[in-house]
Motif scaffolding. Structure first.
Motif, PDB file in Angstrom:
ATOM      1  N   UNK A 317      -2.228  84.074 143.701  1.00  0.00           N
ATOM      2  CA  UNK A 317      -1.197  83.246 144.339  1.00  0.00           C
ATOM      3  C   UNK A 317      -1.832  82.024 145.003  1.00  0.00           C
ATOM      4  N   UNK A 318      -2.986  82.238 145.632  1.00  0.00           N
ATOM      5  CA  UNK A 318      -3.651  81.139 146.344  1.00  0.00           C
ATOM      6  C   UNK A 318      -4.170  80.068 145.389  1.00  0.00           C
ATOM      7  N   UNK A 319      -4.303  80.422 144.088  1.00  0.00           N
ATOM      8  CA  UNK A 319      -4.782  79.443 143.100  1.00  0.00           C
ATOM      9  C   UNK A 319      -3.657  78.931 142.210  1.00  0.00           C
ATOM     10  N   UNK A 320      -2.421  79.259 142.572  1.00  0.00           N
ATOM     11  CA  UNK A 320      -1.292  78.682 141.845  1.00  0.00           C
ATOM     12  C   UNK A 320      -0.729  79.529 140.722  1.00  0.00           C
ATOM     13  N   UNK A 321      -1.195  80.770 140.621  1.00  0.00           N
ATOM     14  CA  UNK A 321      -0.659  81.657 139.580  1.00  0.00           C
ATOM     15  C   UNK A 321       0.318  82.626 140.240  1.00  0.00           C
ATOM     16  N   UNK A 322       1.614  82.295 140.222  1.00  0.00           N
ATOM     17  CA  UNK A 322       2.593  83.079 140.982  1.00  0.00           C
ATOM     18  C   UNK A 322       3.108  84.245 140.127  1.00  0.00           C
ATOM     19  N   UNK A 323       2.330  85.316 140.123  1.00  0.00           N
ATOM     20  CA  UNK A 323       2.589  86.455 139.233  1.00  0.00           C
ATOM     21  C   UNK A 323       2.981  87.688 140.036  1.00  0.00           C
ATOM     22  N   UNK A 324       3.390  88.726 139.328  1.00  0.00           N
ATOM     23  CA  UNK A 324       3.786  89.975 139.984  1.00  0.00           C
ATOM     24  C   UNK A 324       2.572  90.907 140.125  1.00  0.00           C
ATOM     25  N   UNK A 325       2.678  91.946 140.979  1.00  0.00           N
ATOM     26  CA  UNK A 325       1.524  92.809 141.235  1.00  0.00           C
ATOM     27  C   UNK A 325       0.931  93.461 139.976  1.00  0.00           C
ATOM     28  N   UNK A 326       1.763  93.975 139.056  1.00  0.00           N
ATOM     29  CA  UNK A 326       1.230  94.635 137.858  1.00  0.00           C
ATOM     30  C   UNK A 326       0.311  93.698 137.080  1.00  0.00           C
ATOM     31  N   UNK A 327       0.666  92.424 137.098  1.00  0.00           N
ATOM     32  CA  UNK A 327      -0.086  91.400 136.376  1.00  0.00           C
ATOM     33  C   UNK A 327      -1.489  91.213 136.924  1.00  0.00           C
ATOM     34  N   UNK A 328      -1.681  91.518 138.213  1.00  0.00           N
ATOM     35  CA  UNK A 328      -2.997  91.318 138.840  1.00  0.00           C
ATOM     36  C   UNK A 328      -4.006  92.376 138.411  1.00  0.00           C
ATOM     37  N   UNK A 329      -3.543  93.426 137.754  1.00  0.00           N
ATOM     38  CA  UNK A 329      -4.448  94.500 137.333  1.00  0.00           C
ATOM     39  C   UNK A 329      -5.489  93.974 136.332  1.00  0.00           C
ATOM     40  N   UNK A 330      -5.077  93.105 135.413  1.00  0.00           N
ATOM     41  CA  UNK A 330      -6.012  92.622 134.386  1.00  0.00           C
ATOM     42  C   UNK A 330      -7.115  91.725 134.967  1.00  0.00           C
ATOM     43  N   UNK A 331      -6.793  90.692 135.768  1.00  0.00           N
ATOM     44  CA  UNK A 331      -7.894  89.931 136.368  1.00  0.00           C
ATOM     45  C   UNK A 331      -8.769  90.773 137.307  1.00  0.00           C
ATOM     46  N   UNK A 332      -8.183  91.761 137.977  1.00  0.00           N
ATOM     47  CA  UNK A 332      -9.002  92.660 138.814  1.00  0.00           C
ATOM     48  C   UNK A 332      -9.946  93.468 137.920  1.00  0.00           C
ATOM     49  N   UNK A 333      -9.452  93.847 136.746  1.00  0.00           N
ATOM     50  CA  UNK A 333     -10.288  94.596 135.801  1.00  0.00           C
ATOM     51  C   UNK A 333     -11.417  93.719 135.254  1.00  0.00           C
ATOM     52  N   UNK A 334     -11.133  92.435 135.026  1.00  0.00           N
ATOM     53  CA  UNK A 334     -12.183  91.511 134.563  1.00  0.00           C
ATOM     54  C   UNK A 334     -13.362  91.538 135.541  1.00  0.00           C
ATOM     55  N   UNK A 335     -13.036  91.453 136.831  1.00  0.00           N
ATOM     56  CA  UNK A 335     -14.062  91.512 137.878  1.00  0.00           C
ATOM     57  C   UNK A 335     -14.852  92.833 137.777  1.00  0.00           C
ATOM     58  N   UNK A 336     -14.103  93.939 137.634  1.00  0.00           N
ATOM     59  CA  UNK A 336     -14.740  95.264 137.601  1.00  0.00           C
ATOM     60  C   UNK A 336     -15.610  95.432 136.351  1.00  0.00           C
ATOM     61  N   UNK A 337     -15.154  94.917 135.206  1.00  0.00           N
ATOM     62  CA  UNK A 337     -15.952  95.008 133.975  1.00  0.00           C
ATOM     63  C   UNK A 337     -17.275  94.258 134.138  1.00  0.00           C
ATOM     64  N   UNK A 338     -17.224  93.122 134.825  1.00  0.00           N
ATOM     65  CA  UNK A 338     -18.469  92.367 135.042  1.00  0.00           C
ATOM     66  C   UNK A 338     -19.371  93.103 136.036  1.00  0.00           C
ATOM     67  N   UNK A 339     -18.776  93.658 137.100  1.00  0.00           N
ATOM     68  CA  UNK A 339     -19.594  94.387 138.088  1.00  0.00           C
ATOM     69  C   UNK A 339     -20.295  95.578 137.446  1.00  0.00           C
ATOM     70  N   UNK A 340     -19.623  96.214 136.503  1.00  0.00           N
ATOM     71  CA  UNK A 340     -20.215  97.396 135.867  1.00  0.00           C
ATOM     72  C   UNK A 340     -21.105  97.068 134.668  1.00  0.00           C
TER      73      UNK A 340
END
Ligand SMILES: [Zn+2]
Length: 360
Positions: A317-340
């Motif tokens: 939301x702070x970067x201009x992508x006004x999406x719903x909560x379910x939608x945030x699962x994929x970018x959160x997963x991108x972060x987790x895939x890189x961390x792992x």
């Protein structure tokens, strides 16, 4: 009008139309279309018809359309990825791609559609049914968001609320379909829905001058978008329009993560994420097909908890992508895939943002 026939990959039975095989398995198109010629020049490709511009790959005819498709693909530098803005659709979610199902229903002369949904698929089917002048009954969990319910009601469809978990909604809907309530426009069962969601792959490849990304990170519940993307990229490779398939990396809700459990065990799938209401699916209908897609693309699945989703949603939301909560699962997963270390950070990654925040 000829309506394409369906086949069971499990037992080989074929049908003019039916919502599932007599043997219980999901059906798919008997012979999905593929273009003969080479890939058209991306600069000259006419995408004014939206997703129907890829008609050479689509089994159904564009009988019911609201100009859906051709969603933007934009750079998201903070995520070192490209986002495909799938919330820019007539009903605010990628589920409008699957409204190709309503075109099939129209070709068959269906009077009443039935669907079960946590909100977005119901809104899409209700809206395109309204466009087609077809009645719709949408089964929803009692916990459905009011804004999604309103979209269903305002389109003249009949919402049917069911108590209990998401699976209870599907069970009630299947019971109604079996009792003759109407034609099942299911985003989990109906192959027309997946032919529609496959267009996300055609658009992504076109917008990248007929190259696939190294990886796509997608939400994974029933796998409507996941399996559609897989089929789309495969069709493009079979047609010779792209060379390689991207890795398909799933993002599941912790606590409802059957693919994570199948791949990594129960502990990796455990947790809680009721923020991701759109993908809390314990028994995905096309489970085997999705596991095959993960295997074929060197893919994976990861479970994301509520806290990670809420933090990601705030960043989006702070970067201009006004999406719903379910939608945030994929970018959160991108972060987790890189961390792992599943992704090294050098890959070229696309993440579809699937649903608008305006409905939540
Ligand atoms: Zn069968």
């Amino acid at each position: 009008m000829t309506v394409p026939s369906l086949r069971c990959a499990d037992c080989g039975a074929t049908y003019a139309d039916r919502w599932r095989c007599e043997c219980g398995h999901p059906l798919d198109y008997e012979s999905p279309p593929l273009p003969d010629g080479p890939a058209p020049d991306p600069a000259a490709f006419d995408s004014r018809a939206g997703l129907w511009s890829f008609g050479e790959f689509l089994p159904e005819s564009p009988l019911v359309t609201l100009g859906e498709g051709t969603t933007p693909l934009v750079d998201a530098d903070e995520w070192d990825a490209q986002f495909k803005l799938e919330y820019v659709f007539p009903t605010g979610s990628f589920k409008d791609r699957g409204a190709t199902t309503v075109s099939r229903a129209a070709a068959l002369g269906v009077d009443t559609l039935v669907e079960d949904s946590s909100g977005n698929a119901g809104a899409a089917i209700a809206t395109y049914a309204a466009r087609a002048g077809i009645d719709a009954e949408i089964y929803v969990p009692a916990s459905v968001k009011d804004t999604k319910l309103r979209a269903i009601r305002r389109a003249g469809a009949t919402p049917v609320k069911t108590e209990g978990p998401r699976q209870a909604t599907t069970d009630a809907c299947v019971g109604a379909v079996e009792a003759g309530a109407g034609w099942y426009a299911s985003h989990a069962w109906n192959p027309a829905f997946f032919a529609g969601t496959a267009t996300v792959a055609y658009e992504t490849a076109l917008q990248r001058d007929w190259t696939a990304p190294d990886a796509v990170v997608l939400p994974l519940g029933h796998g409507t978008l996941f399996l559609g993307a897989y089929r789309g990229f495969r069709a493009l490779r079979e047609a010779g329009w792209i060379d390689d398939l991207p890795r398909l990396l799933g993002a599941q809700a912790a606590g409802s993560a059957p693919f994570v459990e199948a791949l990594h065990g129960a502990r990796a799938a455990a947790g809680d994420n009721d923020a991701a209401d759109g993908i809390q699916i314990p028994k995905p209908v096309r489970r085997d097909q999705i596991l095959d897609a993960i295997g074929d693309t060197d893919g994976d699945a990861i479970a994301i908890g509520r806290d990670a989703v809420e933090a990601e949603l705030a960043d989006l939301h702070a970067r201009g992508f006004y999406v719903e909560p379910t939608c945030a699962v994929a970018p959160a997963a991108l972060r987790a895939y890189r961390e792992r270390g599943v992704l090294t950070g050098d890959e070229d990654v696309v993440v579809p943002l699937t649903g608008s925040g305006l409905k939540t």
